[in-house]
Scaffold this active site. Structure first.
Site, PDB file in Angstrom:
ATOM      1  CG  ASP A 367     -44.458 -13.692 -76.091  1.00 32.32           C
ATOM      2  OD1 ASP A 367     -43.725 -14.684 -75.877  1.00 32.32           O
ATOM      3  OD2 ASP A 367     -44.006 -12.579 -76.450  1.00 32.32           O
ATOM      4  CG  ASN A 375     -34.895  -7.096 -71.376  1.00 28.73           C
ATOM      5  OD1 ASN A 375     -35.210  -6.552 -70.319  1.00 28.73           O
ATOM      6  ND2 ASN A 375     -35.091  -8.371 -71.623  1.00 28.73           N
ATOM      7  CG  ASP A 384     -35.585  -8.701 -64.099  1.00 30.39           C
ATOM      8  OD1 ASP A 384     -35.808  -9.304 -65.172  1.00 30.39           O
ATOM      9  OD2 ASP A 384     -34.592  -8.910 -63.380  1.00 30.39           O
ATOM     10  CD  GLU A 411     -41.065 -12.844 -74.113  1.00 30.63           C
ATOM     11  OE1 GLU A 411     -40.979 -14.088 -74.025  1.00 30.63           O
ATOM     12  OE2 GLU A 411     -41.581 -12.253 -75.084  1.00 30.63           O
TER      13      GLU A 411
HETATM   14  P1  GH3 Z   1     -41.996 -10.958 -79.758  1.00 27.86           P
HETATM   15  O1  GH3 Z   1     -42.869  -9.781 -79.795  1.00 27.86           O
HETATM   16  O2  GH3 Z   1     -41.912 -11.678 -81.065  1.00 27.86           O
HETATM   17  O3  GH3 Z   1     -42.353 -11.864 -78.630  1.00 27.86           O
HETATM   18  O4  GH3 Z   1     -40.550 -10.387 -79.482  1.00 27.86           O
HETATM   19  P2  GH3 Z   1     -39.735 -10.500 -78.131  1.00 27.86           P
HETATM   20  O5  GH3 Z   1     -38.586  -9.593 -78.241  1.00 27.86           O
HETATM   21  O6  GH3 Z   1     -40.654 -10.297 -76.988  1.00 27.86           O
HETATM   22  O7  GH3 Z   1     -39.358 -12.028 -78.142  1.00 27.86           O
HETATM   23  P3  GH3 Z   1     -37.960 -12.717 -78.055  1.00 27.86           P
HETATM   24  O8  GH3 Z   1     -38.254 -14.164 -77.857  1.00 27.86           O
HETATM   25  O9  GH3 Z   1     -37.112 -12.352 -79.245  1.00 27.86           O
HETATM   26  O10 GH3 Z   1     -37.273 -12.126 -76.805  1.00 27.86           O
HETATM   27  C1  GH3 Z   1     -37.762 -12.356 -75.528  1.00 27.86           C
HETATM   28  C2  GH3 Z   1     -36.948 -11.526 -74.578  1.00 27.86           C
HETATM   29  O11 GH3 Z   1     -37.409 -11.634 -73.251  1.00 27.86           O
HETATM   30  C3  GH3 Z   1     -35.486 -11.925 -74.597  1.00 27.86           C
HETATM   31  C4  GH3 Z   1     -35.132 -12.070 -73.159  1.00 27.86           C
HETATM   32  O12 GH3 Z   1     -33.935 -11.417 -72.824  1.00 27.86           O
HETATM   33  C5  GH3 Z   1     -36.290 -11.440 -72.418  1.00 27.86           C
HETATM   34  N1  GH3 Z   1     -36.504 -12.070 -71.158  1.00 27.86           N
HETATM   35  C6  GH3 Z   1     -36.867 -13.340 -70.913  1.00 27.86           C
HETATM   36  N2  GH3 Z   1     -36.946 -13.556 -69.568  1.00 27.86           N
HETATM   37  C7  GH3 Z   1     -36.630 -12.372 -68.970  1.00 27.86           C
HETATM   38  C8  GH3 Z   1     -36.541 -11.953 -67.622  1.00 27.86           C
HETATM   39  O13 GH3 Z   1     -36.776 -12.695 -66.682  1.00 27.86           O
HETATM   40  N3  GH3 Z   1     -36.190 -10.672 -67.362  1.00 27.86           N
HETATM   41  C9  GH3 Z   1     -35.915  -9.803 -68.391  1.00 27.86           C
HETATM   42  N4  GH3 Z   1     -35.595  -8.550 -68.092  1.00 27.86           N
HETATM   43  N5  GH3 Z   1     -35.987 -10.173 -69.679  1.00 27.86           N
HETATM   44  C10 GH3 Z   1     -36.344 -11.441 -69.966  1.00 27.86           C
HETATM   45 MG    MG Z   2     -42.214 -11.601 -76.699  1.00 20.95          MG
HETATM   46 MG    MG Z   3     -41.518 -15.144 -76.121  1.00 19.97          MG
END
Ligand code: GH3
Ligand code: MG
Ligand code: MG
Length: 494
Positions: A367, A375, A384, A411
């Site tokens: 992860d 973002n 992305d 992610e």
């Molecule tokens: P942690 O270290 O605890 O994993 O924190 P995090 O911020 O990575 O985890 P969190 O689950 O809070 O957020 C995941 C983020 O990933 C939120 C979401 O907007 C972003 N995300 C998920 N899929 C995509 C994608 O396809 N493209 C983009 N740009 N962002 C994405």
């Molecule tokens: Mg994460």
């Molecule tokens: Mg995650």
């Protein structure tokens, strides 16, 4: 209301004959010419309403009725100029018979398949040959002045019967075998018209023209109005239009519909063949008969070959589309990695191997750390792009072809390592995560200053519970530990 108008038409026809006995013939001709013209006008109106493809059917139906009206007009001309009005001129006979050709063309081609130009040219050629054979047959029994003998007149009437029954049977078959609303409307009109026409024409030709009243101008004439008025009545209303919904399931045609659609193109060749055999039987136009047989066989053969070619092309295209769809269904659009569905199938497959006791399997959940902040700092498109870079690097860093990398969601990535013990999987994961670090993707909001990942590793050998889900849950717990312990690290599930 429209039915009442049709009845009024017939009553007017009868009244005109009764009121002007001296001009009964001309009065009757007016109604006999106006009825098919009315039908033709309404068929042309349908051409204006419908799109191009159905227009072909309706315009050909209109041409048929026009040919019939022309036959009447030519008959009227002769009756006005020659002293013996009981002689129906040969050209009228020909027009009455030729009127069946456009309808035969409609029955054989409309709504059948997406025929190409060459196929349409073959159909057109067969229709022209059909018309010419009718011409030869008619003039073997008649001259321009009229039938050669009473026997010839009977032969012509039998030819009419044969053609009318053929049109009635084929239009009814096409009606029951048609699917689209506009095709159904076209064939409903043609079928009801052709059936009633066959009955009325047989009655009129046998009982009236060859019997009780050979001349136009009797009350019996009104019988001939009926099929044309019926054509107008059935053709007039617009069929209901259903909105096309892309979500509507594609229904499979019934066996009968498929049979009718595939068999219809045969009708043109079959008609040509029948007339050619009749000519051969008569021994008058032997060469033409032989030529007709050859054209019928070659025409149908060539048409079938072209259909087969198109069929094979369509099949190839479908096979290609199916494999593309299968590809798309299994891959993630952004990263190009296998998607969650593909992962679910892969892990089930591996788990069955594990259950057979053949080998162990390890699972790694990876992860990206603090990706939400990434973002927030750089924007979603940059997020992305970062996801793609990480995915590419993960893919490159897995060395064994048996290893499966997939996007687990968001992610988060997942790796299946068949045959890897917990220790081996931990080593692979550390190397993989280190490579992500070495990418050096800037991440200002992260305490590490760059994009890092955390990973949880689990192995089937240390998982209690007999399902693949327990292995995933175990890796997930390890990942949670990695996050809790400060991120940018690998934890193994004990
Ligand atoms: P942690 O270290 O605890 O994993 O924190 P995090 O911020 O990575 O985890 P969190 O689950 O809070 O957020 C995941 C983020 O990933 C939120 C979401 O907007 C972003 N995300 C998920 N899929 C995509 C994608 O396809 N493209 C983009 N740009 N962002 C994405
Ligand atoms: Mg994460
Ligand atoms: Mg995650």
């Amino acid at each position: 209301m429209k039915v009442l108008l049709a009845i009024a038409y017939i009553l007017l026809h009868l009244s005109a004959i009764k009121l002007w006995p001296a001009h009964a013939m001309v009065a009757s001709y007016v109604f006999l010419i106006a009825a098919p013209l009315l039908g033709a006008a309404i068929a042309f109106r349908r051409c204006l309403i419908e799109g191009f493809a159905p227009t072909r059917g309706w315009s050909l139906a209109a041409i048929s009725l026009l040919l019939w009206a022309l036959g009447m007009i030519s008959s009227l001309q002769t009756d006005l100029s020659v002293p013996d009005p009981s002689q129906v001129p040969g050209e009228s006979m020909l027009l009455y018979i030729l009127y069946g050709v456009p309808i035969t063309y409609v029955v054989a081609t409309i709504g059948v398949d997406r025929s190409n130009g060459v196929q349409r040219a073959i159909d057109g050629l067969l229709a022209i040959v059909l018309g010419y054979l009718y011409f030869a047959l008619t003039f073997s029994w008649t001259t321009l002045q009229g039938a050669l003998s009473a026997q010839s007149a009977t032969m012509i009437v039998y030819t009419f019967d044969m053609e009318n029954v053929f049109l009635a049977v084929t239009t009814v078959t096409r009606y029951f075998g048609s699917e689209g609303t506009s095709d159904r409307h076209l064939f409903r009109t043609l079928a009801s018209y052709a059936c009633v026409y066959a009955v009325c024409a047989a009655y009129y030709n046998h009982h009236v023209a060859l019997g009780v009243a050979p001349d136009i101008g009797s009350y019996y004439d009104a019988v001939v109005d009926v099929p044309f008025l019926l054509f107008a009545l059935v053709a007039w209303p617009s069929p209901p239009r259903y909105p096309l919904s892309s979500a509507a399931p594609v229904r499979k045609s019934s066996l009968f519909v498929r049979f009718v659609r595939s068999g219809s193109p045969l009708l043109l060749s079959l008609s040509v063949l029948t007339l050619s055999l009749l000519l051969l039987y008569q021994r008058q136009h032997t060469n033409l008969g032989i030529a007709g047989v050859v054209v019928a066989v070659l025409g149908y053969g060539l048409r079938s070959i072209l259909s087969q070619v198109r069929h094979i092309e369509t099949e190839d295209l479908l096979r290609h589309d199916r494999s593309t769809l299968a590809e798309l269904a299994m891959h993630d659009g952004l990263t190009g990695l296998l998607n969650r569905r593909a992962f679910d199938e892969a892990i089930e497959r591996e788990w069955r191997v594990v259950q057979r006791g053949d080998q162990v399997v390890s699972l790694v959940l990876i992860d990206i750390d603090l990706f939400k902040q990434y973002n927030d700092s750089y924007g979603h498109p940059a997020g992305d792009a970062c996801l793609k870079l990480v995915a590419d690097e993960l893919q490159k860093s897995l060395l064994r072809p048996a290893d499966t990398l997939a996007r687990y969601g968001g992610e988060e990535f997942v790796v299946i390592l068949p045959g890897a013990t917990l220790a081996a999987a931990g080593a692979v994961t550390s190397r993989v995560c280190e490579r992500i670090n070495q990418l050096g993707l800037p991440h200002l909001a992260s305490p590490f200053g760059q994009v890092t990942v955390s990973a949880g590793v689990a192995c089937s050998s240390s998982v209690r519970g007999g399902t693949a889900e327990s292995l995933i849950a175990s890796a997930d717990r390890a990942l949670y530990e990695a996050k809790r312990n400060g991120r940018n690290r690998v934890e193994q599930s004990g």
